[in-house]
Design a protein around this motif. Structure first.
Motif, PDB file in Angstrom:
ATOM      1  N   UNK A 171       5.126  10.458  -0.956  1.00 19.51           N
ATOM      2  CA  UNK A 171       6.313  10.110  -1.736  1.00 19.51           C
ATOM      3  C   UNK A 171       7.101   9.012  -1.020  1.00 19.51           C
ATOM      4  N   UNK A 172       7.675   8.114  -1.800  1.00 16.65           N
ATOM      5  CA  UNK A 172       8.435   6.997  -1.248  1.00 16.65           C
ATOM      6  C   UNK A 172       9.826   6.993  -1.867  1.00 16.65           C
ATOM      7  N   UNK A 209       0.829  -1.207   0.000  1.00 18.02           N
ATOM      8  CA  UNK A 209       0.000   0.000   0.000  1.00 18.02           C
ATOM      9  C   UNK A 209       0.863   1.256   0.000  1.00 18.02           C
ATOM     10  N   UNK A 210       1.976   1.211   0.732  1.00 21.67           N
ATOM     11  CA  UNK A 210       2.887   2.352   0.751  1.00 21.67           C
ATOM     12  C   UNK A 210       3.440   2.624  -0.644  1.00 21.67           C
ATOM     13  N   UNK A 266       1.284   6.574  -7.029  1.00 14.21           N
ATOM     14  CA  UNK A 266       0.226   7.487  -7.461  1.00 14.21           C
ATOM     15  C   UNK A 266       0.621   8.945  -7.218  1.00 14.21           C
ATOM     16  N   UNK A 267       1.209   9.233  -6.065  1.00 17.51           N
ATOM     17  CA  UNK A 267       1.579  10.615  -5.764  1.00 17.51           C
ATOM     18  C   UNK A 267       2.699  11.096  -6.685  1.00 17.51           C
ATOM     19  N   UNK A 268       3.647  10.220  -7.001  1.00 19.05           N
ATOM     20  CA  UNK A 268       4.718  10.613  -7.918  1.00 19.05           C
ATOM     21  C   UNK A 268       4.176  10.828  -9.323  1.00 19.05           C
ATOM     22  N   UNK A 269       3.232   9.978  -9.734  1.00 18.94           N
ATOM     23  CA  UNK A 269       2.615  10.164 -11.054  1.00 18.94           C
ATOM     24  C   UNK A 269       1.947  11.525 -11.148  1.00 18.94           C
TER      25      UNK A 269
END
Length: 414
Positions: free
Chosen positions: A182-183, A3-4, A10-13
């Motif tokens: 962001x990861x 999930x992380x 998704x956030x980076x996209x």
């Protein structure tokens, strides 16, 4: 953890999408910016060249910054600066204000481009399969939206700040909220100070090792800048199209770039990065050949369509290959970040070379002949395609190896 990673992806996209919107809004309104500030035709190229030059500086600085802070932190704060600088370009009223706004835009966009691709490479590595092309597909989607908004602003004769303010008002808070997820795929939950230990001096691969990928990046952006700067003029002046029809090739190019990138990750997983890069280079070279030999406007547009499908895969795969190569040679995450930052500089080198090169050759020789030069340069990528190869037996950085199915398909394993 899954999930992380999904939230991080998704956030980076969205970050890529927002950057595509912002950059398109800037470059497609250059005539309006010139009129607003009264910039002469002689001075305009100086302003235009300063942006990629400063972006290159920003990318170099980013390589040093990520030794002390995580790339996600750099991206989180560089994106708002880019959006505010865009608004500054639209809201100023003096040339000095324009110069400052463009300088800030250039420096911050270099940091933004570098950190976005750092995160994309590390996330792809954490996923264990190709996802990099998808990020660049969202950038292309943002570019299409930004160009459409720019067209609407020009059509309705809106002031630049009126066109830019609603976009910044929406994207700025959305980007800040999205940045929470962001990861840093390779760094995991490491502390901020770990960036210094992981990416200290001497980490990474030398320029000689990265040289083939730097050349591919340069050639790809020479091709891209040829389309963006010369497609309309070529169709109208050489192939005899109408002024209205001459605006179509770049839009077609952007759409086919989006389609190619949206499907490209599946191609990498199925056939491997080497095959996809070689295929893209051959298709792009074929597109330039069609453009150079086209008897009329419609055949010329077919050539620009092929260029979109061919060139679109080269840049994302080059970033992915640089990250993989750095991880193979040095298991520490900072090595991958440094390689991506160094490679990103050649994005701007190609952009700076492409347009003047084609223009000079077109004036001195012919524009049909000028199109053959980027064709030859893109074909060189076929020779360097082996640099994109996989070596799953040397999967560096202490990460798990890709799934057996992915290795069997010859995926790039990132």
């Amino acid at each position: 953890m899954t999930d992380v990673l999904r939230r991080g992806r998704a956030s980076l996209a969205f970050g890529f999408f927002a950057q595509g919107v912002a950059f398109a809004l800037l470059v497609t309104r250059i005539p309006a910016i010139q009129d607003r500030y009264g910039v002469s035709d002689a001075l305009l190229p100086v302003f235009l060249a300063a942006v990629p030059v400063l972006a290159g500086v920003g990318s170099v600085v980013s390589e040093r910054l990520v030794r002390r802070v995580r790339p996600s932190r750099l991206l989180r704060w560089s994106q708002p600066v880019v959006l505010l600088a865009l608004l500054g370009v639209g809201a100023g009223d003096r040339v000095a204000v324009l110069a400052v706004a463009l300088a800030v835009f250039g420096l911050s966009v270099g940091a933004l481009d570098a950190s976005m691709n750092m995160l994309g490479v590390s996330l792809q590595r954490a996923y264990g399969r190709s996802i990099m092309l998808g990020f660049h597909a969202t950038y292309s989607l943002g570019g299409i939206l930004g160009a459409s908004l720019a067209w609407a602003g020009a059509h309705w004769d809106l002031a630049l700040w009126v066109s830019y303010l609603p976009v910044v008002f929406v994207l700025l808070p959305a980007a800040l909220v999205g940045s929470r997820w962001y990861v840093d795929g390779d760094r995991g939950g490491a502390a901020e100070g770990a960036g210094k230990d992981a990416g200290g001096p001497g980490v990474g691969v030398g320029f000689k090792v990265l040289l083939p990928l730097c050349l591919v990046m340069t050639f790809a952006y020479i091709g891209d800048s040829t389309v963006s700067n010369w497609s309309a003029k070529y169709l109208q002046d050489v192939l005899g199209s109408s002024e209205q029809l001459a605006t179509v090739p770049y839009n077609v190019y952007m759409v086919t770039t989006l389609v190619g990138r949206a499907l490209g990750d599946f191609g990498v997983r199925r056939f491997g990065a080497v095959a996809v890069v070689r295929g893209g280079a051959v298709v792009a070279a074929g597109g330039f050949a069609v453009v150079a030999s086209a008897p009329g406007a419609w055949v010329g547009m077919l050539g620009f369509t092929l260029l979109g499908l061919g060139l679109c895969v080269l840049v994302p795969q080059t970033f992915a290959a640089a990250g993989r190569l750095a991880a193979e040679r040095d298991g520490r995450p900072g090595a991958s970040d440094a390689a991506v930052a160094r490679l990103n500089v050649f994005n701007y080198v190609g952009f700076l070379i492409g347009s003047p090169l084609v223009g000079a050759l077109g004036d001195a020789w012919s524009y049909r002949g000028a199109m053959l030069v980027p064709m030859v340069l893109v074909l060189v990528t076929v020779v360097y395609a082996r640099s994109f190869g996989d070596r799953p037996d040397r999967y560096g950085g202490g990460h798990e190896r890709p799934r057996t199915a992915d290795v069997g398909r010859g995926s790039n394993g990132l």
